[in-house]
Design an enzyme around this catalytic site. Structure first.
Site, short mmCIF file in Angstrom:
data_model
loop_
_atom_site.label_atom_id
_atom_site.label_comp_id
_atom_site.label_asym_id
_atom_site.label_seq_id
_atom_site.Cartn_x
_atom_site.Cartn_y
_atom_site.Cartn_z
N CYS A 187 17.59 17.45 54.16
CA CYS A 187 17.24 17.19 55.19
C CYS A 187 15.80 17.39 55.80
O CYS A 187 15.24 17.00 56.63
CB CYS A 187 17.91 18.23 56.49
N LYS A 198 13.86 14.24 56.56
CA LYS A 198 13.87 13.67 57.86
C LYS A 198 12.60 13.27 58.34
O LYS A 198 11.41 14.02 57.75
CB LYS A 198 14.48 14.66 58.94
N ASP A 235 20.62 15.52 71.31
CA ASP A 235 21.75 16.35 70.94
C ASP A 235 22.35 15.89 69.52
O ASP A 235 21.89 14.85 68.90
CB ASP A 235 22.87 16.29 71.85
N ASP A 243 24.68 10.59 59.14
CA ASP A 243 23.52 11.46 58.64
C ASP A 243 23.76 11.18 57.08
O ASP A 243 24.77 11.11 56.47
CB ASP A 243 23.95 12.92 58.85
#
Length: 328
Positions: free
Chosen positions: A13, A16, A48, A66
């Protein structure tokens, strides 16, 4: 052994797009004008974890996607981590994942398909563990390997956990320790394997989500690429409150502080801290502590506005609409 992390600029992550830059890109996309029936319960407005649409029968569909570059060298573990991370968005909303599709990008001239098969095997195992059907997906040739999932889940629209439902006075609980970003970065640089980190990243947030719902929680988010501070800032801003964080109460993985001291801080973690800095009351916190609080997590835990059995309370939400995060 092929070291998958060497085939990607970023990892997990931490790859990102930075939160501040992403918000600039999404400017003007916050309102969905094509919802005359009021079926869209959660859209782009608060950033969110997943989209939620109400359907017939008092049910809501939770939808997310994702994927990311390799966070570890072992392809099977990478597949498990990426799947757990994708499923986490549904759990963070209080939903139950029901079907997932693989998303695979592969440098077919650089890496053998045997490794891709191991990645997919890891993802399939975690989906099965979650009781989530895995039904196909999509693949493309890419210069970097990437893997993840598009996931659809179900939830009770009246029992959703949202990032805009925080109330002043609510304690903040964190269900997984921090430090995944710096340990993964150390792994990429040195090849050292951190078994505890892999175990944490492959642990589903299913039990934490259920415990939060059972406790009556209606506000939560998962802690991933924007770090604890980044995701807490988004939650506080969306809820119109501020937050106090007790830095000493935040759980850390073994070796995380040492990794920061030795310089293994991902660029994503530094960008997270830079993004929240204007909204941060640092108190007496050291730069090392702040970097850990901003560390870009991969398949991290849930940050819950409420008490969750077994999860440490790390702070609370407080009155004030400027989304200030105060470190104590």
């Amino acid at each position: 052994m092929v070291r998958l992390t060497q085939f990607a600029q970023g990892g997990g992550c931490a790859c990102k797009i930075p939160a501040g830059e992403l918000e600039q890109v999404l400017t003007g996309f916050g309102v969905t004008p094509t919802d005359p029936l009021g079926e869209l319960v959660v859209g782009l407005e608060t950033g969110d974890d997943a989209a939620v649409v109400r359907i017939e029968g008092g049910t809501a569909i939770v939808s997310t996607a994702d994927f990311f570059t390799p966070v570890v060298d072992d392809p099977y573990d990478w597949g498990r981590i990426a799947a757990a991370n994708a499923l986490s968005d549904v759990y963070a909303m209080g939903g139950r994942p029901v079907v997932a599709l693989n998303l695979l990008c592969w440098p077919r001239e650089l890496l053998p398909y045997e490794l891709a098969r191991e990645v997919l095997r890891g993802g399939a195992e975690v989906a099965a563990q979650a009781g989530c059907h895995l039904a196909g997906g999509h693949s493309v040739t890419d210069v970097e390997p990437k893997y993840g999932m598009a996931v659809t889940g179900l939830a009770d629209p009246g029992l959703l956990m949202r990032n805009d439902a925080g109330k002043a006075g609510s304690p903040l609980s964190l269900t997984k320790p921090l430090g995944l970003g710096v340990l993964n970065n150390r792994h990429k640089a040195t090849g050292e394997v951190f078994a505890e980190a892999v175990d944490i990243m492959t642990t589903l947030n299913a039990e934490a989500s259920k415990a939060a719902l059972d406790a009556g929680v209606r506000c939560a988010t998962d802690v991933t690429g924007f770090g604890l501070l980044g995701h807490l800032f988004k939650l506080a801003r969306a809820s119109g409150v501020s937050a106090v964080v007790d830095a000493a109460a935040v759980p850390l993985l073994a070796g995380a502080r040492e990794a920061v001291r030795d310089g293994y801080v991902p660029g994503g973690s530094r960008r997270n801290l830079e993004w929240v800095a204007p909204h941060l009351d640092r108190g007496s916190a050291t730069e090392e502590t702040l970097l850990l609080l901003a560390d870009a997590q991969t398949s991290g835990g849930l940050l819950v506005a409420g008490e969750v059995p077994g999860a440490p309370v790390i702070g609370e939400l407080v009155e004030a609409g400027d989304a200030t995060i105060m470190i104590r």
